[in-house]
Motif scaffolding. Structure first.
Motif, short mmCIF file in Angstrom:
data_model
loop_
_atom_site.label_atom_id
_atom_site.label_comp_id
_atom_site.label_asym_id
_atom_site.label_seq_id
_atom_site.Cartn_x
_atom_site.Cartn_y
_atom_site.Cartn_z
N LEU A 1 0.81 -1.22 0.00
CA LEU A 1 0.00 0.00 0.00
C LEU A 1 0.85 1.27 0.00
CD1 LEU A 1 -2.68 -1.06 2.65
CD2 LEU A 1 -3.04 -0.86 0.18
N ARG B 1 2.22 3.17 -2.12
CA ARG B 1 1.90 4.25 -3.05
C ARG B 1 0.55 4.91 -2.74
NH1 ARG B 1 5.21 4.27 -7.68
NH2 ARG B 1 6.64 2.48 -7.78
N GLN B 2 -0.21 4.29 -1.85
CA GLN B 2 -1.45 4.89 -1.35
C GLN B 2 -1.17 5.36 0.07
OE1 GLN B 2 -4.86 2.33 -2.03
NE2 GLN B 2 -3.79 1.30 -3.73
#
Length: 268
Positions: free
Chosen positions: A27, A29-30
């Motif tokens: 996760l 990149r989020q």
């Protein structure tokens, strides 16, 4: 012998960040989701540390113990990291910040569980090497900060290993206690001076602050520096002959005074 379920519960601050690590990495990149998951993990660990008493852990015949002062540090670091992750969600410090700091937190916890200086130093060195990757990830145009951190890690290990060896040797050679104590004090002084950025061994810190992400530099001081301070306090508490040594007291007094004066001068 501690039951397996009790062992898993006792080692929760070590394995929980490692278990969440793959999900946080996926996760990365989020930022919001990564920060949220990492913060929940750290909040659970902080709650666990506050609500569980200090107990000995028997792991393969080796006694592990997380002292009360180490617990306080880990709770403070967990809370600090939660706020840092919230900050990093809004102002990016690099995609790998969330999983890497979870890994480093787990390594620091593991290091503080051991009583042996060698095991502690080696685990903290692994954490330090991981931090070098994080520093370099944010400074693709230069390797100065990462290189200085690597040199520091290489220079600091031998003094600690020498001190650990001589501490054991001192038990079996009481006739050489005075000589061995002097060497132990010098070795520990050199190792802690390097890792705590005591002047004039602080050259790595300004470089990291200049080249690396701000949160990474802050973690090196708060997380890694705090861990070495705990190790120093516990060494002085465990070995009375070390705490009462006049040379140690002089080094602590002189080093603290020098650091305060130089810090005031640099501010001016």
């Amino acid at each position: 012998m501690i039951e397996l379920s009790e062992l898993w519960a006792a080692l929760l601050p070590v394995w929980l960040p490692l278990a969440a690590l793959p999900f946080v990495y996926l996760l990365r990149r989020q930022a919001f989701m990564a920060a949220l998951l990492a913060s929940v993990v750290l909040a659970v660990i902080a709650w666990w540390l506050v609500n569980n008493p200090v107990t000995n852990i028997d792991l393969f015949g080796r006694e592990l113990l997380l002292s009360r002062i180490a617990q306080v540090l880990l709770v403070a670091l967990a809370i600090w990291l939660i706020f840092a992750f919230i900050f990093a969600w809004r102002i990016s410090q690099g995609w790998t910040l969330f999983p890497v700091l979870l890994l480093v937190y787990s390594l620091i916890t593991g290091a503080l569980l051991f009583e042996e200086l060698v095991a502690r130093v080696l685990l903290l060195k692994v954490a330090w090497l991981v931090m070098i990757l994080l520093v370099q990830g944010g400074t693709k145009g230069t390797t100065r900060a990462a290189t200085r951190l690597l040199i520091l890690a290489v220079l600091a290990v031998p003094p600690f290993l020498l001190a650990a060896t001589l501490i054991t040797q001192r038990v079996y050679q009481p006739e050489s206690a005075e000589t061995l104590t002097s060497i132990i004090v010098l070795a520990l002084g050199m190792g802690f001076a390097l890792m705590l950025a005591i002047i004039p061994f602080h050259a790595w810190l300004p470089q990291v602050v200049e080249d690396g992400p701000p949160l990474v530099a802050a973690w090196l001081v708060a997380g890694m520096g705090g861990s070495y301070l705990i190790i120093l306090f516990e060494l002085l508490g465990r070995y009375q002959w070390l705490a009462e040594n006049e040379q140690v007291q002089n080094i602590l007094f002189t080093g603290g005074l020098l650091l305060a004066i130089c810090g005031a001068l640099l501010i001016v």
